[in-house]
Design an enzyme around this catalytic site. Structure first.
Site, PDB file in Angstrom:
ATOM      1  CB  CYS A 181       2.207   2.534  11.883  1.00 36.96           C
ATOM      2  SG  CYS A 181       3.811   3.321  11.995  1.00 36.96           S
ATOM      3  N   GLY A 190      18.017   6.769  15.107  1.00 36.96           N
ATOM      4  CA  GLY A 190      16.916   6.798  14.130  1.00 36.96           C
ATOM      5  C   GLY A 190      16.400   8.210  13.980  1.00 36.96           C
ATOM      6  CB  ALA A 191      17.538  11.029  12.075  1.00 34.28           C
ATOM      7  CB  ALA A 248      -1.248  10.844  13.649  1.00 34.17           C
TER       8      ALA A 248
HETATM    9  P1  NAD Z   1      11.728   5.918   9.536  1.00 33.60           P
HETATM   10  O1  NAD Z   1      12.003   4.871   8.531  1.00 33.60           O
HETATM   11  O2  NAD Z   1      11.237   7.247   9.100  1.00 33.60           O
HETATM   12  O3  NAD Z   1      13.069   6.197  10.390  1.00 33.60           O
HETATM   13  C1  NAD Z   1      13.884   5.208  10.907  1.00 33.60           C
HETATM   14  C2  NAD Z   1      15.335   5.660  10.786  1.00 33.60           C
HETATM   15  O4  NAD Z   1      16.171   4.715  11.478  1.00 33.60           O
HETATM   16  C3  NAD Z   1      15.865   5.707   9.353  1.00 33.60           C
HETATM   17  O5  NAD Z   1      16.344   7.013   9.072  1.00 33.60           O
HETATM   18  C4  NAD Z   1      16.994   4.665   9.314  1.00 33.60           C
HETATM   19  O6  NAD Z   1      18.078   5.054   8.494  1.00 33.60           O
HETATM   20  C5  NAD Z   1      17.411   4.619  10.772  1.00 33.60           C
HETATM   21  N1  NAD Z   1      18.080   3.373  11.172  1.00 33.60           N
HETATM   22  C6  NAD Z   1      17.684   2.099  10.947  1.00 33.60           C
HETATM   23  N2  NAD Z   1      18.530   1.247  11.538  1.00 33.60           N
HETATM   24  C7  NAD Z   1      19.495   1.988  12.145  1.00 33.60           C
HETATM   25  C8  NAD Z   1      20.636   1.666  12.917  1.00 33.60           C
HETATM   26  N3  NAD Z   1      20.927   0.409  13.224  1.00 33.60           N
HETATM   27  N4  NAD Z   1      21.392   2.693  13.368  1.00 33.60           N
HETATM   28  C9  NAD Z   1      21.087   3.977  13.088  1.00 33.60           C
HETATM   29  N5  NAD Z   1      20.003   4.332  12.376  1.00 33.60           N
HETATM   30  C10 NAD Z   1      19.212   3.346  11.904  1.00 33.60           C
HETATM   31  O7  NAD Z   1      10.736   5.256  10.591  1.00 33.60           O
HETATM   32  P2  NAD Z   1       9.638   6.017  11.495  1.00 33.60           P
HETATM   33  O8  NAD Z   1       8.418   6.274  10.706  1.00 33.60           O
HETATM   34  O9  NAD Z   1      10.314   7.120  12.228  1.00 33.60           O
HETATM   35  O10 NAD Z   1       9.272   4.847  12.522  1.00 33.60           O
HETATM   36  C11 NAD Z   1      10.174   4.423  13.521  1.00 33.60           C
HETATM   37  C12 NAD Z   1       9.433   3.534  14.503  1.00 33.60           C
HETATM   38  O11 NAD Z   1       8.410   4.292  15.157  1.00 33.60           O
HETATM   39  C13 NAD Z   1       8.710   2.336  13.879  1.00 33.60           C
HETATM   40  O12 NAD Z   1       8.776   1.255  14.756  1.00 33.60           O
HETATM   41  C14 NAD Z   1       7.271   2.814  13.752  1.00 33.60           C
HETATM   42  O13 NAD Z   1       6.346   1.745  13.785  1.00 33.60           O
HETATM   43  C15 NAD Z   1       7.126   3.671  14.982  1.00 33.60           C
HETATM   44  N6  NAD Z   1       6.111   4.736  14.888  1.00 33.60           N
HETATM   45  C16 NAD Z   1       6.008   5.473  13.731  1.00 33.60           C
HETATM   46  C17 NAD Z   1       5.085   6.502  13.667  1.00 33.60           C
HETATM   47  C18 NAD Z   1       4.907   7.304  12.404  1.00 33.60           C
HETATM   48  O14 NAD Z   1       3.939   8.062  12.341  1.00 33.60           O
HETATM   49  N7  NAD Z   1       5.765   7.199  11.417  1.00 33.60           N
HETATM   50  C19 NAD Z   1       4.312   6.817  14.783  1.00 33.60           C
HETATM   51  C20 NAD Z   1       4.464   6.063  15.947  1.00 33.60           C
HETATM   52  C21 NAD Z   1       5.380   5.030  15.979  1.00 33.60           C
HETATM   53  C1  UGA Z   2      -1.341   6.258  13.115  1.00 34.82           C
HETATM   54  C2  UGA Z   2      -1.994   6.562  14.474  1.00 34.82           C
HETATM   55  O1  UGA Z   2      -3.054   7.489  14.299  1.00 34.82           O
HETATM   56  C3  UGA Z   2      -0.974   7.117  15.449  1.00 34.82           C
HETATM   57  O2  UGA Z   2      -1.562   7.297  16.732  1.00 34.82           O
HETATM   58  C4  UGA Z   2       0.202   6.147  15.561  1.00 34.82           C
HETATM   59  O3  UGA Z   2       1.195   6.657  16.409  1.00 34.82           O
HETATM   60  C5  UGA Z   2       0.785   5.933  14.185  1.00 34.82           C
HETATM   61  O4  UGA Z   2      -0.247   5.404  13.311  1.00 34.82           O
HETATM   62  C6  UGA Z   2       1.899   4.931  14.158  1.00 34.82           C
HETATM   63  O5  UGA Z   2       2.002   4.080  14.989  1.00 34.82           O
HETATM   64  O6  UGA Z   2       2.623   5.074  13.187  1.00 34.82           O
HETATM   65  P1  UGA Z   2      -0.618   7.724  11.022  1.00 34.82           P
HETATM   66  O7  UGA Z   2      -0.518   6.412  10.339  1.00 34.82           O
HETATM   67  O8  UGA Z   2       0.527   8.651  10.933  1.00 34.82           O
HETATM   68  O9  UGA Z   2      -0.901   7.508  12.585  1.00 34.82           O
HETATM   69  O10 UGA Z   2      -1.919   8.524  10.481  1.00 34.82           O
HETATM   70  P2  UGA Z   2      -3.491   8.386  10.756  1.00 34.82           P
HETATM   71  O11 UGA Z   2      -4.034   9.722  10.940  1.00 34.82           O
HETATM   72  O12 UGA Z   2      -3.815   7.386  11.786  1.00 34.82           O
HETATM   73  O13 UGA Z   2      -4.012   7.842   9.353  1.00 34.82           O
HETATM   74  C7  UGA Z   2      -3.741   6.520   8.910  1.00 34.82           C
HETATM   75  C8  UGA Z   2      -4.528   6.237   7.634  1.00 34.82           C
HETATM   76  O14 UGA Z   2      -5.924   6.120   7.932  1.00 34.82           O
HETATM   77  C9  UGA Z   2      -4.423   7.359   6.597  1.00 34.82           C
HETATM   78  O15 UGA Z   2      -4.323   6.805   5.313  1.00 34.82           O
HETATM   79  C10 UGA Z   2      -5.713   8.114   6.783  1.00 34.82           C
HETATM   80  O16 UGA Z   2      -6.108   8.840   5.662  1.00 34.82           O
HETATM   81  C11 UGA Z   2      -6.670   6.962   7.090  1.00 34.82           C
HETATM   82  N1  UGA Z   2      -7.912   7.387   7.798  1.00 34.82           N
HETATM   83  C12 UGA Z   2      -7.839   7.995   9.008  1.00 34.82           C
HETATM   84  C13 UGA Z   2      -9.139   7.113   7.222  1.00 34.82           C
HETATM   85  O17 UGA Z   2      -9.223   6.528   6.133  1.00 34.82           O
HETATM   86  N2  UGA Z   2     -10.279   7.494   7.888  1.00 34.82           N
HETATM   87  C14 UGA Z   2     -10.236   8.108   9.097  1.00 34.82           C
HETATM   88  O18 UGA Z   2     -11.310   8.433   9.646  1.00 34.82           O
HETATM   89  C15 UGA Z   2      -8.980   8.370   9.672  1.00 34.82           C
END
Ligand code: NAD
Ligand code: UGA
Length: 467
Positions: free
Chosen positions: A276, A10-11, A164
């Protein structure tokens, strides 16, 4: 156990930045990030100013590590085989069909990863859940790994990611905590220690928490739910402020100065977006319901309902404010990303506000500094496809959506500007001049309470303040 080779499946927004930082801090470990999407891998290997995701500071870390001990590849099999430790950082969106549709996490991608790991492994592996997963997913992963392999020992750890978007690199460099959940067995604890050793290269030991797997999995969902709950709490109060004359900014400040509460995540907004919060809370609701805990489910569901209410309230206020019953009304949406400093627009409030405006015969001009025209159109198409809108209706709505590459063109000739993302550049515009290029009632509706507009001649309406 000494780890020499790591593979991350997952990139995306998590896999890319997380592995880049581990590579930077652990120069003796070789890390390969693999993905089933070859275009994404190509972009990670391409020019630094065109990486597939935008994060401040990311390109510097990639420049430092790529080709030395950080690699991006589409050879999933070979890199699984080579690694002693495998991170699963694939997406876990809300299910769109089948049991639990609209609520439960779609674990297809994680299950696919587990099958690949079982298929291509020729030696024992530590398998790490980096994706956000429902509590007790490790059980299911273990089952898949064991059913699909012979005589290989897999140790499963949960190591949820708390970064985040927009601040990912800084969050990874200075994490509040790193959480590692593992089995209490001897091999489980050895695996936990192998991962502790990696993080302790830059994270102080006291910030590396170890726990059982279920606590770790559930802590991630619970952390997101608690953060989102704060935003829905303050947003619900913004509506009350608008009725009573109390000021939401003053409220946030007064509440936040109680150190038991603290000032963060108390900014009123048009509603939280991102990939998320919504999906993780819906998942939590689904899990609680599955365990027969209806009251618990309903409690958390309210966080989502207030978020939907805030987005709808904002859009219907726009319609009331412009009060144009003709088909000529034009609104400018400034900001498409779900927050500043990211090119990610998943679940952005702008999608839902724009949907309501277009369906009310309003022409919408959009400008965002980072999100591309194609992505904006794709976001709307995806929403309408989930609403089962006909192709004809979709094309008709799209004909009223105009995406502009500069803010002046986006604002010129519209009756209202809606600020939907808190981009810093919006603060520096000459608002008085811009408003002179709009048509009546020339309102700036600030869905982020962002603009420092003092000028009385600019009709600036903010959230949570009675006008
Ligand atoms: P993303 O969609 O940006 O990336 C996921 C990648 O996985 C994609 O590029 C996809 O092509 C690849 N993929 C899917 N299935 C695959 C497979 N079987 N083999 C190889 N590659 C595969 O997702 P993301 O935002 O990086 O989130 C990933 C996970 O991390 C989620 O569970 C999300 O909830 C969690 N998370 C996200 C954030 C965030 O800020 N985006 C923060 C904390 C946790
Ligand atoms: C959130 C969490 O902050 C991360 O800790 C977590 O890892 C991540 O989800 C995840 O699991 O994906 P993210 O969604 O990237 O991170 O960004 P945030 O900064 O949390 O903002 C989420 C949303 O809330 C945005 O739309 C932001 O504008 C909004 N927000 C945030 C508000 O409306 N008010 C605030 O005071 C703060």
């Amino acid at each position: 156990m000494k780890i020499k080779n790591i593979c991350c499946i997952g990139a995306g927004y998590v896999g890319g930045p997380t592995m880049a930082v581990i590579a930077l801090k652990c120069p003796n470990i070789n890390i390969t990030v693999v993905d089933s999407n070859p275009d994404r891998i190509k972009a990670w290997n391409g020019p630094l100013d065109k990486l597939p995701i935008y994060e401040p500071g990311l390109s510097d870390v990639i420049k430092e590590t790529r080709g030395k001990n950080l690699f991006f590849s589409d050879d999933i099999a070979g890199n699984i085989e080579k690694a002693e430790m495998i991170f699963m950082a694939v997406n876990t969106p809300t299910k769109t069909e089948g049991e639990g549709a609209g609520m439960a996490a779609d674990l297809r991608f994680v299950e696919h990863c587990a099958k690949d790991i079982a298929k291509y492994s020729k030696s024992d592996k530590i398998v790490i859940e980096k994706s956000t997963l429902p509590v007790r997913t490790a059980e299911k992963i273990k089952e898949i790994l064991e059913e699909n392999s012979d005589n290989i020992h897999f140790e499963i750890l949960s190591n949820p990611e708390f970064l985040a978007e927009g601040t990912a690199i800084q969050d990874l460099f200075k994490s509040d905590r790193v959480l590692i959940g593992g089995d209490p067995t001897e091999t489980g604890q050895k695996a936990v220690q192998a991962l502790v050793e990696i993080y302790s290269k830059w994270i102080p030991r006291e910030k590396i928490l170890t726990s059982n797997v279920w606590s770790s999995e559930l802590s991630k969902l619970a952390s997101n739910a608690m953060l989102a709950q704060r935003i829905s709490s303050i947003n619900s109060l913004s509506a009350l402020c608008e009725k009573t004359g109390a000021n939401i900014g003053e409220l946030s400040k007064a509440i936040g100065m109680d150190h038991r509460i603290g000032p963060k995540f108390l900014n009123a907004s048009v509603g939280f977006g991102g990939s998320c919060f919504q999906k993780d809370i819906l998942n939590l609701v689904y899990i609680a319901r599955n365990y027969g805990l209806e009251e618990v489910a309903e409690y958390w569901h309210q966080v989502i309902k207030i978020n939907d209410y805030q987005k709808e309230r904002f859009a219907s206020n726009i319609i009331k404010l412009i009060d144009d019953k003709t088909d000529n009304a034009k609104v400018s949406v400034l900001g498409w990303a779900f927050k500043k400093n990211t090119n990610d627009s998943r679940e952005s409030a702008s999608i839902y506000v724009t949907d309501i405006l277009l369906k009310n015969k309003i022409t919408v001009n959009v400008y965002d500094p980072l999100v591309s025209k194609d992505k904006i159109i794709l976001d709307m198409r995806k929403l309408w496809s989930s609403q089962k809108l006909s192709l004809a209706k979709t094309e008709h709505l799209l004909s009223r959506l105009k995406i502009k590459t500069n803010y002046f063109d986006a604002i010129k000739g519209s009756s209202l500007v809606a600020i939907l993302t808190e981009w810093d550049e919006f603060k520096g515009y000459d608002w008085k001049k811009l408003v002179n290029n709009m048509i009546k009632p020339s309102i700036v509706y600030d869905g982020r309470n962002l603009l420092p507009i003092q000028d009385e001649s600019v009709n600036h309406i903010t959230l949570g303040i009675k006008k």
